[in-house]
Structure formats: structure tokens, C-alpha cells
Design a protein around this motif. Structure first.
Motif, PDB file in Angstrom:
ATOM      1  N   ASP A 449      46.856  45.923  41.922  1.00 40.42           N
ATOM      2  CA  ASP A 449      46.794  47.384  42.005  1.00 40.42           C
ATOM      3  C   ASP A 449      45.504  47.676  43.096  1.00 40.42           C
ATOM      4  N   LEU A 450      44.489  46.890  43.093  1.00 41.68           N
ATOM      5  CA  LEU A 450      43.398  46.964  44.059  1.00 41.68           C
ATOM      6  C   LEU A 450      43.609  46.673  45.331  1.00 41.68           C
ATOM      7  N   GLY A 451      44.740  45.965  45.405  1.00 43.74           N
ATOM      8  CA  GLY A 451      44.798  45.494  47.017  1.00 43.74           C
ATOM      9  C   GLY A 451      44.171  43.911  47.191  1.00 43.74           C
ATOM     10  N   ILE A 452      43.630  43.598  46.174  1.00 46.14           N
ATOM     11  CA  ILE A 452      42.799  42.098  46.407  1.00 46.14           C
ATOM     12  C   ILE A 452      43.694  41.033  46.970  1.00 46.14           C
ATOM     13  N   VAL A 453      44.873  40.949  46.100  1.00 46.32           N
ATOM     14  CA  VAL A 453      46.098  40.080  46.313  1.00 46.32           C
ATOM     15  C   VAL A 453      47.267  40.902  46.289  1.00 46.32           C
ATOM     16  N   SER A 454      48.452  40.323  46.588  1.00 46.75           N
ATOM     17  CA  SER A 454      49.733  40.815  46.618  1.00 46.75           C
ATOM     18  C   SER A 454      50.632  39.893  45.737  1.00 46.75           C
ATOM     19  N   GLU A 455      51.749  40.446  45.289  1.00 46.43           N
ATOM     20  CA  GLU A 455      52.579  39.615  44.270  1.00 46.43           C
ATOM     21  C   GLU A 455      53.196  38.476  44.950  1.00 46.43           C
ATOM     22  N   ASP A 456      53.384  38.451  46.332  1.00 45.96           N
ATOM     23  CA  ASP A 456      53.698  37.424  46.891  1.00 45.96           C
ATOM     24  C   ASP A 456      52.812  36.480  47.608  1.00 45.96           C
ATOM     25  N   THR A 457      51.287  36.778  47.687  1.00 48.62           N
ATOM     26  CA  THR A 457      50.320  35.910  47.963  1.00 48.62           C
ATOM     27  C   THR A 457      50.320  34.418  47.221  1.00 48.62           C
ATOM     28  N   PRO A 458      50.746  33.426  47.936  1.00 45.08           N
ATOM     29  CA  PRO A 458      50.961  32.082  47.423  1.00 45.08           C
ATOM     30  C   PRO A 458      49.461  31.794  46.625  1.00 45.08           C
ATOM     31  N   LEU A 459      49.655  30.910  45.873  1.00 44.16           N
ATOM     32  CA  LEU A 459      48.687  30.605  44.884  1.00 44.16           C
ATOM     33  C   LEU A 459      48.118  29.134  45.570  1.00 44.16           C
ATOM     34  N   HIS A 460      46.881  28.909  46.097  1.00 43.76           N
ATOM     35  CA  HIS A 460      46.423  27.555  46.466  1.00 43.76           C
ATOM     36  C   HIS A 460      44.914  27.616  46.399  1.00 43.76           C
ATOM     37  N   THR A 461      44.418  26.151  46.373  1.00 48.06           N
ATOM     38  CA  THR A 461      43.012  26.176  46.512  1.00 48.06           C
ATOM     39  C   THR A 461      42.166  26.957  47.574  1.00 48.06           C
ATOM     40  N   SER A 462      41.216  27.667  47.034  1.00 44.00           N
ATOM     41  CA  SER A 462      40.387  28.365  48.046  1.00 44.00           C
ATOM     42  C   SER A 462      39.827  27.471  49.045  1.00 44.00           C
ATOM     43  N   LYS A 463      39.594  28.184  50.191  1.00 49.70           N
ATOM     44  CA  LYS A 463      39.065  27.147  51.378  1.00 49.70           C
ATOM     45  C   LYS A 463      37.615  27.153  51.133  1.00 49.70           C
ATOM     46  N   SER A 464      36.806  27.987  50.268  1.00 55.50           N
ATOM     47  CA  SER A 464      35.605  27.963  49.813  1.00 55.50           C
ATOM     48  C   SER A 464      35.337  26.826  48.910  1.00 55.50           C
ATOM     49  N   TYR A 465      36.165  26.486  48.170  1.00 54.30           N
ATOM     50  CA  TYR A 465      36.226  25.454  47.151  1.00 54.30           C
ATOM     51  C   TYR A 465      35.184  24.180  47.311  1.00 54.30           C
ATOM     52  N   PRO A 466      34.048  23.907  46.592  1.00 46.14           N
ATOM     53  CA  PRO A 466      34.195  24.303  45.138  1.00 46.14           C
ATOM     54  C   PRO A 466      33.308  25.567  44.763  1.00 46.14           C
ATOM     55  N   PHE A 467      33.148  26.289  45.613  1.00 52.65           N
ATOM     56  CA  PHE A 467      32.262  27.478  45.730  1.00 52.65           C
ATOM     57  C   PHE A 467      33.016  28.931  45.679  1.00 52.65           C
ATOM     58  N   ALA A 468      32.569  29.989  45.220  1.00 54.59           N
ATOM     59  CA  ALA A 468      33.181  31.220  45.276  1.00 54.59           C
ATOM     60  C   ALA A 468      33.211  31.759  46.766  1.00 54.59           C
ATOM     61  N   ASP A 469      34.406  32.382  47.162  1.00 52.73           N
ATOM     62  CA  ASP A 469      34.426  33.079  48.309  1.00 52.73           C
ATOM     63  C   ASP A 469      33.498  33.911  48.924  1.00 52.73           C
ATOM     64  N   TRP A 470      32.823  34.374  48.263  1.00 51.22           N
ATOM     65  CA  TRP A 470      31.697  35.174  48.871  1.00 51.22           C
ATOM     66  C   TRP A 470      30.248  34.521  49.069  1.00 51.22           C
ATOM     67  N   TYR A 471      30.345  33.000  48.865  1.00 50.49           N
ATOM     68  CA  TYR A 471      29.197  32.477  48.898  1.00 50.49           C
ATOM     69  C   TYR A 471      29.188  31.985  50.585  1.00 50.49           C
ATOM     70  N   ASP A 472      27.895  32.129  50.937  1.00 52.23           N
ATOM     71  CA  ASP A 472      27.845  31.515  52.507  1.00 52.23           C
ATOM     72  C   ASP A 472      26.677  30.456  52.306  1.00 52.23           C
ATOM     73  N   PRO A 473      27.419  29.117  52.588  1.00 52.70           N
ATOM     74  CA  PRO A 473      26.417  27.985  52.674  1.00 52.70           C
ATOM     75  C   PRO A 473      25.266  27.885  53.269  1.00 52.70           C
ATOM     76  N   LYS A 474      25.704  28.577  54.639  1.00 47.84           N
ATOM     77  CA  LYS A 474      24.641  28.676  55.702  1.00 47.84           C
ATOM     78  C   LYS A 474      23.533  29.824  55.649  1.00 47.84           C
ATOM     79  N   ALA A 475      23.730  30.638  54.947  1.00 49.15           N
ATOM     80  CA  ALA A 475      22.675  31.633  54.541  1.00 49.15           C
ATOM     81  C   ALA A 475      21.509  31.222  53.981  1.00 49.15           C
ATOM     82  N   PRO A 476      20.175  31.807  54.696  1.00 49.01           N
ATOM     83  CA  PRO A 476      18.966  31.521  54.272  1.00 49.01           C
ATOM     84  C   PRO A 476      18.784  31.757  52.722  1.00 49.01           C
ATOM     85  N   ASN A 477      17.998  30.817  52.077  1.00 53.62           N
ATOM     86  CA  ASN A 477      17.755  31.314  50.651  1.00 53.62           C
ATOM     87  C   ASN A 477      16.266  31.385  50.738  1.00 53.62           C
TER      88      ASN A 477
END
Length: 499
Positions: A449-477
């Protein structure tokens, strides 16, 4: 025997060849040479050097790395009356012989230099292999911001789901991660050890050296990585978070692993290779297993026994684990993560493993209480004892906080319902699936409903695996950690250690 060099050698030979017949002497390249029947030999750079005075014609040749130079016999040494052509031929012979000798010596020296360089490089590689990686100080993390500090957001979900080691190279800065749960974890872990004795903390005699080395490495890591939270003293270390001042002078007043448990929130399993070539559990401090593990029925056992209950260990993991353990070096730490679903934050035994066979989660359980408990694990070898250290750190993520991360609700549903049978049973999914699936369906529909995914979007392992998609490993901490952006976006109250 002193090597006077090829140039000096030929110069001396030439001067003797110009002497009159009554002053001729047997030819030798070295003042200290000795010989018999007119032949002299010398070991030059490992090569026998022979000058003979019995052959009728000049020649030089190399065979089997041996140099032989034969000159004219004394009664035919050149005189001033000798014709120029003969002197020219003799000079060429001497020159060619010198070139051959020089080339042989140079080749041998080159091979020696190459071998020495290779040996030095091998020694340097060995020394590098034994080095423990040093973390970078995180000076921005202080006592003031630790209660709000979130570390890397793990999302160890895969589809298709299958059982593998699934290891990644470990950035040593994240060996002992810090987060807002630290103080609560330390307090609860020590309470468990005090109540249960050696049930969750014990060391065998052949594990004492590894336990002491682990304590040393833990202290070094924490005081280097988190200088505002841990400080070394003349007698030990001060834990500024808990306020404890530890006296670590030898002999220790308590088992080494008790100190480790009051410093690091990770569980530790210490494994050593014995004479039969197999790896055995020789020590462990595991007050936060979540329901999987007790020390006394595992300590002293080899990996096969320890992993008896792990699905697909015998078929898929056994050979690769033993091989990996055998070749692991101190400079090659790795990490991985596994997970299961629960509805509490208990460290010793989550509610899902407290249920008996056939029991289900209470129907009154609020969906907001469901968590994914990530068991974040590391492997590294200690350089002195050669023990392999396996650490396990539980981290809880509420399903509510992940509800708008693309495909997370659908991924969880697919795994809970359609994962491998042995995995489903091992993780206890059948105890809550009927209760949780309608909630996951609702969250998935919300993403559509929010347009985050669609009904026909294939389910697969995220490219960011094993972390959340919003996490940037190169971002300074800089000490702010990695807060979930959905907290602020949707007004979600972050999980708190006080919950």
C-alpha cells in the motif's frame, strides 16, 4: 680461506706468466693454496676452483657447478721470444676462463640471494600471520551517549534459505561491539553465573592458558577501542560503565573467565586442537545461550559432539568447519550470524525454548513483543595458546522496527512456513507460526500500500545482506552509532534496556 676476487686473481696469474723461465712457479689463485702434482683447488662461493699446470693447452669449462681452469705447463710458459699469436691466444683463454668463473660465481650468488630473500619473506609472512589486529579508538563513544548507542543493524535473512557457514571477514573494530544493552547484559550475565556455578562457565586444565590469554586480549581490545569506557591501571583495568575496578594481578583471585564475563557481553567458547588432530571445547563462559547450550554436557567434547543437534552439520558443515579451524590464522578473524524469533529479551533461555513439546505461544501475546534474536558470532585464533575463540553476542530487533524495510515481513513469513524441515523444528517455528503469520501478512500488505514493494516484486536475499538496507558500512562512526531511521520517521519508540 680468503677470496681475493676474480680481477685480482687474473692479475696475479698474468704477472706470473710474464716471469722468465728460471723464475716460474706453479700457478695458484690464492696465496694459501695447496696442491699436489702441480694442481691447486679452492672453494670459492661454494664452487671448487681448480688450476692445473699439467695440461698442454689452455682451456676452461663448467660442469655440475664446478669450475676448472687448466693452463700451460711450466716448461712451456711464454717467454719474451714467444710469437705474438701464441700470446694472443693465451690471453683470450685467460679472459674466457675469467669470464666463465665470474659468471658461475655471480649465478651462485644470485641463487643464494634469491633463496635468502624468499626465506626472509616467508619469515615476515609468518610473523604477520601471528599478529593480532589492533582496533581503532572510538573516542566519540562516551558514558553520556552509550545509553542511546546502536551498533550495526543485522538482518541475516536469506531466500532461498539454506544452512551454510556463511562467514565474512571481520573488521577487528567490531570484534567486541558495544551498544546500549551493555550494562544490562553484564549485570544479568553475572547474576546467572552466580546462581548456576559452573553450569555455564568452566575451564579444563588444558584450557587455562587460553582463558588467561583471552582475558588479556579482551582487556587490550576494550581499552583500545573504547578509551572512554575502559581504562588500564597498574594492577588491572577499570570498567567505567559498571564502576568495577578489577585487580588482574597474578595469581587471579577468580577464574579468568569470570573477569571476561564482567568485561565483555559476548559468550565465549574456547576450542583447542589435541594430539588426535580434532578440535575440543576446553573452556566456555556462556551465560546467554538463549536456550541452546549448557557447558557441562559439552566441555571436553570435540566439534562433532558439540554440534550433534545442529541441522545439517554432518552433511554440510562438518568437513568445512574442521578444515577452516585447521588453517585459521590470528590475522584472519571472521564473523557470521544466525537468528530465531522470540517474544522476550531473556538471555539465558528465551520463552520459545522454555515451552515444552506441543506447547504454543500464548494467544494473548502482543505482536509488538515479537523480536528477531540475532546471534552474532565471531571466530578468531589466539597467537600464544593457538586456541580458537568462538564468540556469540545476542542482539534483539523487534519486528515492529523492521516493518517498513523492504520484504522483511514477507521474508520472515516465507522462512517460517517454507524453510527446511530440520531448520523449522530446530528454531521452534511451529510453536508460534499460526499466531504470527497473520501479523506478517498485514505488514506485507502495508508495504504494498505504501509503495515500498509491489505484488510482483521477486523475493530474494537483499544486496545489503547480512545488514539492513539502510546501513552504510562506509559511513563514519563518530560515536553516534547506527540508529534505525524508521524510529524517527514513524515515531517508533526504540527498544530500551529497561523494557
Amino acid at each position: 680461506m680468503q677470496d681475493i676476487g676474480i680481477a685480482a686473481r687474473l692479475q696475479r696469474i698474468g704477472s706470473r706468466l710474464r716471469r722468465p723461465p728460471d723464475r716460474q712457479q706453479p700457478v695458484t689463485a690464492y696465496e694459501s693454496g695447496s696442491g699436489k702434482n702441480g694442481a691447486w683447488s679452492h672453494e670459492s662461493a661454494g664452487l671448487p676452483f681448480l688450476i692445473s699446470t699439467t695440461a698442454p693447452t689452455p682451456h676452461a669449462y663448467i660442469y655440475h657447478q664446478h669450475v676448472s681452469v687448466t693452463l700451460l705447463s711450466p716448461d712451456t710458459f711464454p717467454t719474451p721470444a714467444m710469437d705474438l699469436l701464441t700470446q694472443f691466444v693465451l690471453a683470450l683463454a685467460l679472459l674466457f676462463g675469467g669470464i666463465v668463473v665470474a659468471a658461475a660465481i655471480t649465478a651462485r650468488q644470485r641463487r643464494t640471494a634469491v633463496a635468502a630473500a624468499a626465506a626472509k619473506a616467508a619469515a615476515e609472512r609468518t610473523a604477520e600471520d601471528e599478529k593480532i589486529p589492533i582496533p581503532t579508538p572510538l573516542t566519540g563513544l562516551t558514558l553520556d551517549n552509550l545509553p542511546r548507542y546502536d551498533d550495526r543493524p543485522w538482518r541475516a535473512f536469506r531466500w532461498p534459505y539454506h544452512q551454510t557457514m556463511s562467514i565474512f571477514k571481520l573488521d577487528i573494530n567490531h570484534w567486541l561491539d558495544m551498544d546500549k544493552w551493555y550494562k544490562r547484559y553484564i549485570t544479568e550475565r553475572m547474576d546467572i553465573i552466580r546462581r548456576t556455578g559452573n553450569e555455564y562457565c568452566d575451564t579444563l586444565p588444558d584450557g587455562e592458558d587460553a582463558a588467561l590469554e583471552l582475558l588479556e586480549v579482551v582487556v587490550d581490545h576494550l581499552t583500545t577501542r573504547y578509551p572512554n569506557l575502559f581504562v588500564k591501571t597498574d594492577i588491572g583495568v577499570n570498567n567505567l560503565v559498571t564502576g568495577e575496578k578489577m585487580d588482574l594481578r597474578q595469581p587471579l583471585k577468580e577464574p579468568a573467565l569470570h573477569y571476561v564475563a564482567r568485561l565483555a557481553k559476548e559468550d565465549f567458547y574456547l576450542v583447542k586442537r589435541r594430539e588426535d588432530g580434532r578440535h575440543y571445547l576446553v573452556a566456555a563462559v556462556v551465560p546467554a545461550p538463549g536456550g541452546f547450550f549448557g557447558v557441562q554436557n559439552k566441555i571436553g567434547q570435540h566439534l562433532d559432539v558439540i554440534h550433534t543437534e545442529v541441522p545439517y552439520y554432518e552433511d554440510k558443515l562438518k568437513v568445512s568447519m574442521e578444515r577452516w579451524f585447521a588453517r585459521m590464522r590470528p590475522c584472519d578473524p571472521v564473523e557470521r550470524a544466525s537468528w530465531f524469533i522470540c517474544w522476550d529479551h531473556e538471555l539465558l533461555c528465551n520463552g520459545i525454548y522454555a515451552l515444552k513439546d506441543g506447547e504454543k505461544v500464548p494467544e494473548t501475546t502482543d505482536f509488538s513483543r515479537y523480536n528477531v534474536r540475532v546471534c552474532r558470532q565471531t571466530l578468531r585464533r589466539l597467537p600464544k595458546s593457538k586456541a580458537i575463540i568462538f564468540s556469540n553476542h545476542p542482539i534483539f530487533y523487534s519486528i515492529e522496527e523492521m516493518k517498513d524495510e523492504p520484504h522483511v515481513p514477507l521474508m520472515l513469513k516465507r522462512i517460517v512456513l517454507n524453510g527446511p524441515d530440520k531448520i523449522l523444528k530446530y528454531k521452534g517455528f511451529e510453536k508460534f507460526d499460526a499466531h504470527l503469520i497473520p501479523y506478517l501478512d498485514k505488514l506485507h500488505q502495508r508495504q504494498i500500500d505504501l509503495g515500498i514493494v509491489s505484488e510482483d516484486t521477486p523475493l530474494h536475499t537483499s544486496k545489503s545482506y547480512p545488514f539492513a538496507d539502510w546501513y552504510d558500512p562506509k559511513a563514519p562512526n563518530n560515536g553516534d552509532g547506527y540508529p534505525n531511521p524508521y524510529y524517527a520517521k514513524y515515531g517508533i519508540v526504540p527498544p530500551s534496556p529497561d523494557m
